[in-house]
Design a protein around this motif. Structure first.
Motif, mmCIF file in Angstrom:
data_model
loop_
_atom_site.group_PDB
_atom_site.id
_atom_site.type_symbol
_atom_site.label_atom_id
_atom_site.label_comp_id
_atom_site.label_asym_id
_atom_site.label_seq_id
_atom_site.Cartn_x
_atom_site.Cartn_y
_atom_site.Cartn_z
ATOM 1 N N UNK A 192 12.721 4.490 13.698
ATOM 2 C CA UNK A 192 13.963 4.434 13.443
ATOM 3 C C UNK A 192 14.207 3.014 14.204
ATOM 4 N N UNK A 193 14.753 1.802 13.615
ATOM 5 C CA UNK A 193 15.144 0.606 14.179
ATOM 6 C C UNK A 193 16.505 0.646 13.888
ATOM 7 N N UNK A 194 17.223 -0.393 14.580
ATOM 8 C CA UNK A 194 18.640 -0.821 14.450
ATOM 9 C C UNK A 194 19.898 -0.013 15.269
ATOM 10 N N UNK A 195 19.260 0.915 15.978
ATOM 11 C CA UNK A 195 20.382 1.473 16.942
ATOM 12 C C UNK A 195 20.908 0.718 18.016
ATOM 13 N N UNK A 196 22.080 0.887 17.955
ATOM 14 C CA UNK A 196 22.970 -0.396 18.759
ATOM 15 C C UNK A 196 22.633 -1.689 18.653
ATOM 16 N N UNK A 197 22.083 -2.059 17.359
ATOM 17 C CA UNK A 197 21.817 -3.202 17.039
ATOM 18 C C UNK A 197 20.740 -4.029 17.610
ATOM 19 N N UNK A 198 19.754 -3.144 18.150
ATOM 20 C CA UNK A 198 18.316 -3.457 18.683
ATOM 21 C C UNK A 198 17.391 -3.170 18.132
ATOM 22 N N UNK A 199 16.242 -3.841 18.163
ATOM 23 C CA UNK A 199 14.815 -3.635 17.489
ATOM 24 C C UNK A 199 14.162 -2.709 17.880
ATOM 25 N N UNK A 200 14.293 -2.063 19.152
ATOM 26 C CA UNK A 200 13.222 -1.154 19.732
ATOM 27 C C UNK A 200 13.547 0.202 18.796
ATOM 28 N N UNK A 201 12.146 0.550 18.833
ATOM 29 C CA UNK A 201 12.135 1.873 17.832
ATOM 30 C C UNK A 201 12.074 3.038 18.443
ATOM 31 N N UNK A 202 12.862 3.996 17.899
ATOM 32 C CA UNK A 202 13.225 5.268 18.284
ATOM 33 C C UNK A 202 12.411 6.205 17.207
ATOM 34 N N UNK A 203 12.105 7.343 17.859
ATOM 35 C CA UNK A 203 10.950 8.398 17.093
ATOM 36 C C UNK A 203 12.182 9.183 16.178
ATOM 37 N N UNK A 204 11.599 9.692 15.126
ATOM 38 C CA UNK A 204 12.239 10.575 14.169
ATOM 39 C C UNK A 204 11.187 11.413 13.659
ATOM 40 N N UNK A 205 11.572 12.785 13.415
ATOM 41 C CA UNK A 205 10.481 13.567 12.727
ATOM 42 C C UNK A 205 11.255 14.418 11.713
ATOM 43 N N UNK A 206 10.285 14.875 10.861
ATOM 44 C CA UNK A 206 10.643 15.800 9.766
ATOM 45 C C UNK A 206 10.423 17.061 10.161
ATOM 46 N N UNK A 207 11.460 17.995 9.897
ATOM 47 C CA UNK A 207 11.203 19.586 10.279
ATOM 48 C C UNK A 207 10.816 20.017 9.138
ATOM 49 N N UNK A 208 10.160 21.354 9.367
ATOM 50 C CA UNK A 208 9.624 22.210 8.353
ATOM 51 C C UNK A 208 10.745 22.723 7.141
ATOM 52 N N UNK A 209 12.019 22.432 7.568
ATOM 53 C CA UNK A 209 13.116 22.749 6.495
ATOM 54 C C UNK A 209 13.482 21.579 5.814
ATOM 55 N N UNK A 210 12.778 20.483 5.905
ATOM 56 C CA UNK A 210 13.081 19.394 5.186
ATOM 57 C C UNK A 210 14.272 18.298 5.849
ATOM 58 N N UNK A 211 14.797 18.880 7.043
ATOM 59 C CA UNK A 211 16.042 18.202 7.720
ATOM 60 C C UNK A 211 15.248 17.108 8.855
ATOM 61 N N UNK B 198 0.721 -1.209 -0.148
ATOM 62 C CA UNK B 198 0.213 -0.096 -0.215
ATOM 63 C C UNK B 198 1.004 1.262 0.207
ATOM 64 N N UNK B 199 0.614 2.033 -0.779
ATOM 65 C CA UNK B 199 1.358 3.480 -0.782
ATOM 66 C C UNK B 199 0.626 4.637 -0.218
ATOM 67 N N UNK B 200 1.658 5.099 0.910
ATOM 68 C CA UNK B 200 1.308 6.342 1.581
ATOM 69 C C UNK B 200 1.700 7.430 0.687
ATOM 70 N N UNK B 201 0.716 8.388 0.273
ATOM 71 C CA UNK B 201 1.256 9.711 -0.241
ATOM 72 C C UNK B 201 1.928 10.663 0.618
ATOM 73 N N UNK B 202 3.289 11.017 0.375
ATOM 74 C CA UNK B 202 3.845 11.894 1.307
ATOM 75 C C UNK B 202 4.699 12.851 0.235
ATOM 76 N N UNK B 203 5.382 13.772 0.954
ATOM 77 C CA UNK B 203 5.992 14.838 0.193
ATOM 78 C C UNK B 203 7.290 14.260 -0.249
ATOM 79 N N UNK B 204 8.105 14.506 -1.017
ATOM 80 C CA UNK B 204 9.451 14.234 -1.481
ATOM 81 C C UNK B 204 10.360 14.605 -0.379
ATOM 82 N N UNK B 205 10.140 15.327 0.355
ATOM 83 C CA UNK B 205 11.208 15.955 1.439
ATOM 84 C C UNK B 205 10.935 14.616 2.507
#
Length: 478
Positions: free
Chosen positions: A317-336, A276-283
Motif C-alpha cells: 500500500x502506497x500513498x498514505x499521508x502522501x508518502x511513498x513508503x510501502x505499508x503492508x496489507x493482507x487478505x484475510x480468509x473471509x476475503x476482507x 506479466x499476469x499473476x494468477x490470483x483469486x477474485x477475492x
C-alpha cells in the motif's frame, strides 16, 4: 498520470524564396489581339482581371503574402492557403468556392477589395510546403479573372527535435519481489554516459499525444519531486515500478535530460507490452488498484494497493499521508482486507539521531485527552466490500499487554527515537491522514506508471517540531 500537456513554441520569422509565379493569360482567339477577323463586327469582351500572389516573408508558423490585381478598386476577390500542392489551381478554387457557398451565408462579408493588400497567415507548420491562391469572386459566387498563386515553404523549426538515441535500449523485464512488494522491472541498457530517466505510459496515450508530449509530461512530473536527480542515471539500470494494470498495453520510454532538468531531445522506447499476469483469486484481485480513503470529516486520501511479496495473500500500500513508503496489507480468509502496522526502516535524523520509522495505529486516551500510538505488529483496520467499488474500513480493537483493550481511531507514520536521551518519544509528520472508520472508493487507473523506488526518510521535511510521548504498552499479536 496524463494527463498530457502539449507544449507551445514561439518562432522567429525568416525570409524564404518564392516558389511560384504568375503569368498573363494568352489572348483568346477572336479578340482584337488575335481576331481572325473576316470583316464582321465582334462583340465587346470584358477586360480580364489578373490576380497575383507574392511571398513577402515566412517564418516557422506564419507568413505574409502580398496580393494584387490589375482591375479596379471595386473588384472583389478571395484568397486562401492549402498544403495540398497536387491539386490544380482551378480545382482548388472550385472546391473552395463550393465550401464558401455551403458555410458562408453572406459572401460579401468575406471578400477582399482594393488593388493591393497583405494576407497575414498564422498557425502554419514549420518546414511545410504551402500554396496561397487568390482569385476573383463576386458577391453572387461567380468566379472571374485569372487566379494567381504562390508556393512557399515555412522556415525550419528552432524547437528541440526529438530523435531516437541508438545508445539506449529499453525493455520490460517482468515482475520481481523487492523489499516485501512485487514490482515491475524496466530494463535500460546504455552504451553511453548520457543522463537519462525512464517513464511508462499506457500505449494508447502515447499513440494519441505522441512521444514528445509524453516525454515533456514525464520530465515535468519527475522534476516536480524533491530529490528527482536520484532517479536519473548515466549507465545501464533495472528500474522498479509499482505493478501495472493487467491487460492494458504499456510502452516504456527512456529520455535524456541535463543535470538541471532540461530535455536533450534524445529518447528510445520499448515495444508495446502487456504486463506479466499473476494468477490470483477474485477475492484477492478485488483489492488491487487505486483507492480513495475518505473519513467522516470528508478528508480524502488517494492510495494504491498492489501486489505484495506474496501475491495472492499480501499487498503493498502506497500513498498514505502522501508518502511513498510501502505499508503492508493482507487478505484475510473471509476475503476482507487488513492494513497492517509496518516497520519502514531506520535513518539518521540530523537533530535526534537514530530513528525507526513505523506506520502505526492510534487510539484516543480520555484521561490524557489526546491520541497515542501503539507499537507492535497488528492490523490497524479491516475493510469489507460494500459493492464492487466501495468498502468500509473499521479500526481494530487491540488487546494490550496489560489485557486492556482499545479501539483504533487513527493511523499515521511515526518516527520512534532510539537515542537514550529521547527514549519513549516519537516524531510525527505534519501531513494529515484519515481517521477511522473511513470509506474506501475505487478510483480510475492512471495513464502514467509510478516508480517503486523506496523513499528516503531524510527527504521528509514535514516532521513536526514537537515530540509526543509514545505509549509503551505493546499490542499482543493475534
Amino acid at each position: 498520470m496524463l494527463m498530457k500537456k502539449i507544449a507551445l513554441f514561439s518562432f522567429s520569422v525568416a525570409a524564404l524564396l518564392i516558389a511560384g509565379c504568375n503569368e498573363k493569360p494568352t489572348p483568346t482567339p477572336g479578340t482584337d489581339d488575335n481576331s481572325g477577323n473576316n470583316g464582321g463586327e465582334q462583340p465587346e469582351k470584358p477586360a480580364d482581371v489578373v490576380f497575383a500572389a507574392t511571398l513577402t516573408e515566412a517564418g516557422e508558423t506564419d507568413a505574409i503574402i502580398a496580393l494584387s490585381h490589375d482591375g479596379t478598386n471595386d473588384d472583389t476577390y478571395y484568397g486562401f492557403y492549402t498544403s495540398d500542392l497536387t491539386a490544380s489551381v482551378e480545382d482548388a478554387v472550385n472546391n473552395k468556392v463550393d465550401e464558401l457557398k455551403s458555410t458562408v451565408s453572406d459572401l460579401a462579408s468575406v471578400l477582399f477589395k482594393g488593388k493591393t493588400r497583405n494576407a497575414v497567415l498564422g498557425g502554419l507548420e514549420a518546414e511545410t510546403d504551402y500554396r496561397y491562391i487568390v482569385f476573383g469572386l463576386k458577391e453572387d459566387g461567380t468566379v472571374y479573372g485569372t487566379a494567381g498563386s504562390c508556393d512557399f515553404t515555412t522556415a525550419e523549426s528552432t524547437a528541440l527535435k526529438y530523435t531516437v538515441n541508438p545508445a539506449w535500449t529499453i525493455a520490460y523485464g517482468g515482475k520481481e519481489v523487492y523489499q516485501s512488494m512485487l514490482v515491475e522491472i524496466i530494463s535500460v541498457t546504455s552504451t553511453s554516459s548520457e543522463r537519462f530517466a525512464t517513464a511508462v505510459w499506457t500505449a494508447s496515450v502515447v499513440d494519441e499525444y505522441g512521444i514528445q508530449a509524453v516525454i515533456e509530461q514525464s520530465l515535468s512530473d519527475l522534476t516536480s519531486e524533491e530529490g528527482w536527480i536520484d532517479y536519473t542515471y548515466t549507465e545501464s539500470v533495472n528500474e522498479m515500478y509499482m505493478t501495472f494494470e493487467d491487460g492494458v498495453e504499456k510502452i516504456a520510454i527512456v529520455y535524456g535530460l541535463t543535470e538541471d532538468g532540461q530535455p536533450t531531445g534524445k529518447y528510445a522506447q520499448s515495444e508495446k507490452f502487456l504486463p506479466e499476469v499473476i494468477e490470483t483469486s477474485p477475492e484477492y484481485a478485488q483489492w488491487l488498484g487505486n483507492w480513495v480513503l475518505t473519513d467522516k470529516a470528508e478528508l480524502s486520501l488517494p492510495v494504491s494497493i498492489s501486489y505484495g511479496a506474496e501475491p495472492g495473500k499480501s499487498y503493498a500500500v502506497k500513498g498514505l499521508q502522501g508518502f511513498s513508503d510501502v505499508v503492508d496489507g493482507v487478505l484475510n480468509e473471509d476475503g476482507t482486507f487488513s492494513l497492517m502496522t509496518t516497520d519502514c526502516g531506520r535513518y539518521e535524523h540530523q537533530k535526534y539521531g537514530p530513528v525507526n520509522t513505523w506506520y502505526l495505529g492510534k487510539y484516543y486516551n480520555e484521561t490524557a485527552g489526546k491520541e497515542f500510538f501503539i507499537t507492535g505488529q497488528y492490523p490497524i483496520f479491516t475493510a469489507s466490500v460494500l459493492d464492487g467499488d466501495t468498502a468500509a474500513a473499521v479500526g481494530e480493537t487491540i488487546t494490550l499487554s496489560d489485557n486492556s483493550t482499545v479501539e483504533l481511531v487513527g493511523m499515521a507514520f511515526a518516527d520512534i527515537l532510539l537515542s537514550e536521551q529521547y527514549e519513549g518519544s516519537v516524531l510525527t509528520y505534519a501531513n494529515p491522514n484519515v481517521k477511522l472508520p473511513c470509506l474506501m472508493t475505487k478510483a480510475a487507473a492512471a495513464s502514467g506508471a509510478k516508480k517503486a523506488s523506496v523513499s528516503k526518510n531524510n527527504k521528509f521535511t514535514s516532521i513536526s517540531a514537537t515530540t509526543n510521548q509514545l505509549m509503551k504498552l505493546t499490542a499482543v499479536a493475534k
